[in-house]
Motif scaffolding. Structure first.
Motif, short mmCIF file in Angstrom:
data_model
loop_
_atom_site.label_atom_id
_atom_site.label_comp_id
_atom_site.label_asym_id
_atom_site.label_seq_id
_atom_site.Cartn_x
_atom_site.Cartn_y
_atom_site.Cartn_z
N GLN A 207 -49.24 -82.39 -62.00
CA GLN A 207 -49.77 -81.62 -60.87
C GLN A 207 -51.20 -82.05 -60.61
O GLN A 207 -52.03 -82.09 -61.51
CB GLN A 207 -49.71 -80.12 -61.20
N ASP A 208 -51.46 -82.37 -59.36
CA ASP A 208 -52.80 -82.74 -58.88
C ASP A 208 -53.55 -81.47 -58.48
O ASP A 208 -52.94 -80.40 -58.35
CB ASP A 208 -52.60 -83.67 -57.66
N HIS A 209 -54.84 -81.56 -58.27
CA HIS A 209 -55.66 -80.45 -57.74
C HIS A 209 -56.43 -81.03 -56.56
O HIS A 209 -57.49 -81.62 -56.73
CB HIS A 209 -56.63 -79.95 -58.81
N LYS A 210 -55.85 -80.89 -55.36
CA LYS A 210 -56.40 -81.61 -54.20
C LYS A 210 -57.63 -80.95 -53.61
O LYS A 210 -58.43 -81.60 -52.95
CB LYS A 210 -55.33 -81.73 -53.11
N LYS A 211 -57.78 -79.66 -53.84
CA LYS A 211 -58.92 -78.95 -53.24
C LYS A 211 -60.18 -79.15 -54.08
O LYS A 211 -60.11 -79.33 -55.29
CB LYS A 211 -58.62 -77.46 -53.13
N ILE A 264 -41.90 -94.79 -56.67
CA ILE A 264 -41.69 -93.75 -55.65
C ILE A 264 -42.37 -92.49 -56.16
O ILE A 264 -42.07 -92.03 -57.27
CB ILE A 264 -40.20 -93.47 -55.38
N TYR A 265 -43.30 -92.01 -55.38
CA TYR A 265 -44.01 -90.77 -55.71
C TYR A 265 -43.55 -89.74 -54.70
O TYR A 265 -43.70 -89.93 -53.49
CB TYR A 265 -45.51 -91.06 -55.58
N ILE A 266 -42.94 -88.67 -55.18
CA ILE A 266 -42.47 -87.62 -54.28
C ILE A 266 -43.36 -86.40 -54.47
O ILE A 266 -43.40 -85.81 -55.56
CB ILE A 266 -40.99 -87.29 -54.55
N ILE A 278 -42.92 -82.81 -49.46
CA ILE A 278 -44.06 -82.84 -48.54
C ILE A 278 -44.32 -84.26 -48.08
O ILE A 278 -44.64 -84.51 -46.93
CB ILE A 278 -45.32 -82.27 -49.22
N GLU A 279 -44.23 -85.19 -49.02
CA GLU A 279 -44.53 -86.59 -48.66
C GLU A 279 -43.96 -87.53 -49.69
O GLU A 279 -43.73 -87.16 -50.84
CB GLU A 279 -46.05 -86.80 -48.60
N TYR A 280 -43.75 -88.77 -49.24
CA TYR A 280 -43.49 -89.88 -50.16
C TYR A 280 -44.75 -90.74 -50.22
O TYR A 280 -45.38 -91.00 -49.19
CB TYR A 280 -42.39 -90.80 -49.63
N ASN A 281 -45.05 -91.21 -51.42
CA ASN A 281 -46.00 -92.29 -51.55
C ASN A 281 -45.27 -93.41 -52.29
O ASN A 281 -44.37 -93.14 -53.10
CB ASN A 281 -47.24 -91.87 -52.35
N LEU A 282 -45.65 -94.64 -52.03
CA LEU A 282 -44.92 -95.76 -52.64
C LEU A 282 -45.79 -96.46 -53.67
O LEU A 282 -45.73 -97.68 -53.83
CB LEU A 282 -44.44 -96.73 -51.55
N ARG A 283 -46.60 -95.67 -54.33
CA ARG A 283 -47.50 -96.18 -55.38
C ARG A 283 -47.78 -94.99 -56.29
O ARG A 283 -47.42 -93.85 -55.98
CB ARG A 283 -48.78 -96.74 -54.76
N LEU A 284 -48.42 -95.28 -57.43
CA LEU A 284 -48.71 -94.20 -58.37
C LEU A 284 -49.77 -93.26 -57.80
O LEU A 284 -50.59 -93.66 -56.97
CB LEU A 284 -49.19 -94.79 -59.70
N GLY A 285 -49.75 -92.01 -58.24
CA GLY A 285 -50.74 -91.03 -57.78
C GLY A 285 -52.06 -91.18 -58.51
O GLY A 285 -52.11 -91.63 -59.65
N ASP A 286 -53.10 -90.79 -57.84
CA ASP A 286 -54.43 -90.75 -58.43
C ASP A 286 -54.95 -89.33 -58.18
O ASP A 286 -55.04 -88.94 -57.01
CB ASP A 286 -55.32 -91.79 -57.73
N PRO A 287 -55.22 -88.53 -59.18
CA PRO A 287 -55.43 -88.81 -60.60
C PRO A 287 -54.23 -88.64 -61.53
O PRO A 287 -54.41 -88.71 -62.75
CB PRO A 287 -56.51 -87.78 -60.97
N GLU A 288 -53.02 -88.45 -61.00
CA GLU A 288 -51.87 -88.21 -61.90
C GLU A 288 -51.65 -89.34 -62.92
O GLU A 288 -51.32 -89.11 -64.08
CB GLU A 288 -50.57 -88.02 -61.09
N THR A 289 -51.81 -90.59 -62.45
CA THR A 289 -51.57 -91.75 -63.33
C THR A 289 -52.41 -91.69 -64.61
O THR A 289 -51.96 -92.08 -65.68
CB THR A 289 -51.94 -93.03 -62.55
#
Ligand code: AMP
Ligand code: GLY
Length: 418
Positions: A207-211, A264-266, A278-289
């Motif tokens: 889980q990211d913390h976008k705010k 695939i990042y969902i 909500i979205e697809y990303n086609l690379r690893l998440g930052d900061p999740e990685t």
């Protein structure tokens, strides 16, 4: 023995490089353009821009590099994989056609509709008046998104009808097309996979913390911290995500001749009606990685090479501990980050992002500066460890959130629902 090139320059790429360096098969890791903080770990920074495909390909040939791993989304959307593959260079990432799942929100929505993947209702508009009249008929909140890559910043959640006209107007000034979506209420989680053709390897949930601020308040950022795995995730919600989202996503790639070897990042929301995308990303998440790759106990290079060959690799993730990462940023981030601040000496468990070096001293060169990552026997102990460590560093000039992991620590009934 193998040489690897990673493309990108952030803390995510730093973590990817470190994962490759742990492989018994890898001798050398290059990162283009990288950042000077990475050099501490023996990563070789290469001064070539992410979009300079010809220079990158020439470097790969000259150094006899065995594998290129694309960290960042921009080169993927611009077709780096097609370019490398045309020259028979081995690269991990989606070709341009599949990368549209991230670079075009409309393409992603149409793909989800076709595969009956649960997501928010939406419509696309390039005409301001039509957009406004549609929005006025829907119930609030609504989400207005610019169609294209916007680094998470082209999204506005509108809660008051008086704000609609201005948000739509601004969106259509920035982009030729906007999407208006229903608001999905629930806890967000990141579900990532490594894929190779039809083979899939699930990564631990995170889980990211976008705010920007504690309690998920304030403006959106590139991500202020993350933790993994998610203790509050009910098994049933996860199982539904696999059958209702992951399986039809893979089937959709096959049906549309879009299969590839990459990530695939969902981005999902756990709603009361089940998980939705909500979205697809086609690379690893930052900061999740930064909190996921350190959990890998098997060989990262072998994993990636097996998927490129369309084979299912042997993969092992740690299961005993919680991993938690806190992003340290510059004051003024995200609107106007101060730059040129001197970094204090930092411990080994730090992944660097926006830094420059002068005479051996590191300075910040942008908003998000580094991610500090710890692990502990559970989420509470990981959180305590991270903040104890951060307090001991001289970070008074810098900013970080003090509550990373808070959703996983709630003792009340999980907000994920059933
Ligand atoms: P995106 O650029 O699509 O990832 O959106 C950025 C952020 O906006 C997401 O991580 C969510 O926090 C929020 N968001 C986007 N779409 C929705 C939606 N339909 N409902 C609720 N929140 C959303
Ligand atoms: N953590 C959100 C992203 O990488 O897009």
């Amino acid at each position: 023995m193998a040489k690897v090139l990673v493309i990108g320059s952030g803390a995510r790429e730093h973590a990817i490089c470190v994962a490759f360096l742990k492989s018994s098969q890898v001798t050398t890791v290059y990162c283009a353009p990288g950042n000077p903080g990475m050099q501490r770990d023996g990563i070789n920074c290469v001064d070539i821009a992410m979009l300079a495909f010809a220079d990158l390909a020439e470097f790969v040939k000259a150094q006899a590099i065995d594998l290129t791993f694309v960290g960042s989304e921009e080169p993927l959307a611009a077709g780096i994989v097609d370019y490398f593959q045309a020259q028979e260079l081995t690269i991990f990432g989606p070709h341009k056609a599949a990368a549209q799942l991230e670079s075009s929100k409309k393409f992603a929505k149409q793909f989800m509709q076709q595969q009956h993947i649960p997501t928010a209702n939406f419509r696309a508009f390039s005409d301001e008046a039509q957009a406004l009249s549609y929005a006025q008929e829907r119930s609030l909140p609504l989400v207005v998104k610019e169609n294209g890559l916007a680094g998470g910043k082209g999204v506005t959640i509108v809660r008051a009808s008086t704000e609609l006209a201005a948000v739509i107007h601004k969106g259509l000034q920035h982009a030729t097309e906007i999407l208006i979506e229903d608001y999905l209420s629930g806890e967000e989680f990141s579900l990532m996979l490594f894929v190779g053709g039809t083979q899939t390897v699930l990564l631990p949930l995170s889980q990211d913390h976008k705010k920007l601020s504690a309690g998920d308040k304030g403006p959106n950022t590139g991500g202020m911290g993350a933790y993994s795995p998610l203790p509050q995730m009910p098994t049933t919600m996860y199982q539904r995500a696999l059958t209702q989202i992951v399986q039809p996503t893979m089937a959709g790639l096959v049906a549309n001749k879009l299969t590839f070897a990459g990530v695939i990042y969902i981005g999902c929301v756990a709603t009361t009606a089940g998980p939705k995308v909500i979205e697809y990303n086609l690379r690893l998440g930052d900061p999740e990685t930064q909190v996921i790759l350190p959990q890998l106990r098997s060989d990262f290079y072998q994993l990636i090479m097996a998927l490129i060959a369309g084979k299912l690799p042997q993969v092992e993730w740690q299961k005993a501990e919680s991993y938690l990462g806190v992003v340290v940023a510059a004051p003024g981030y995200p609107q106007k980050p101060q730059v040129g601040l001197t970094l204090p000496p930092l411990p080994q468990n730090v992944y660097y992002a926006n830094v420059t070096a002068k005479n051996g001293q590191l300075y910040n060169a942008g908003g998000r500066i580094f991610t500090l990552v710890v692990h502990g026997k559970n989420l509470a102990s990981a959180q305590e460890k991270a903040y104890q460590q951060l307090e001991q560093l001289k970070l008074a000039k810098f900013y970080y959130r003090k509550d990373i992991g808070f959703r996983g620590l709630r003792t009340t009934q999980s907000l994920f629902g059933k």
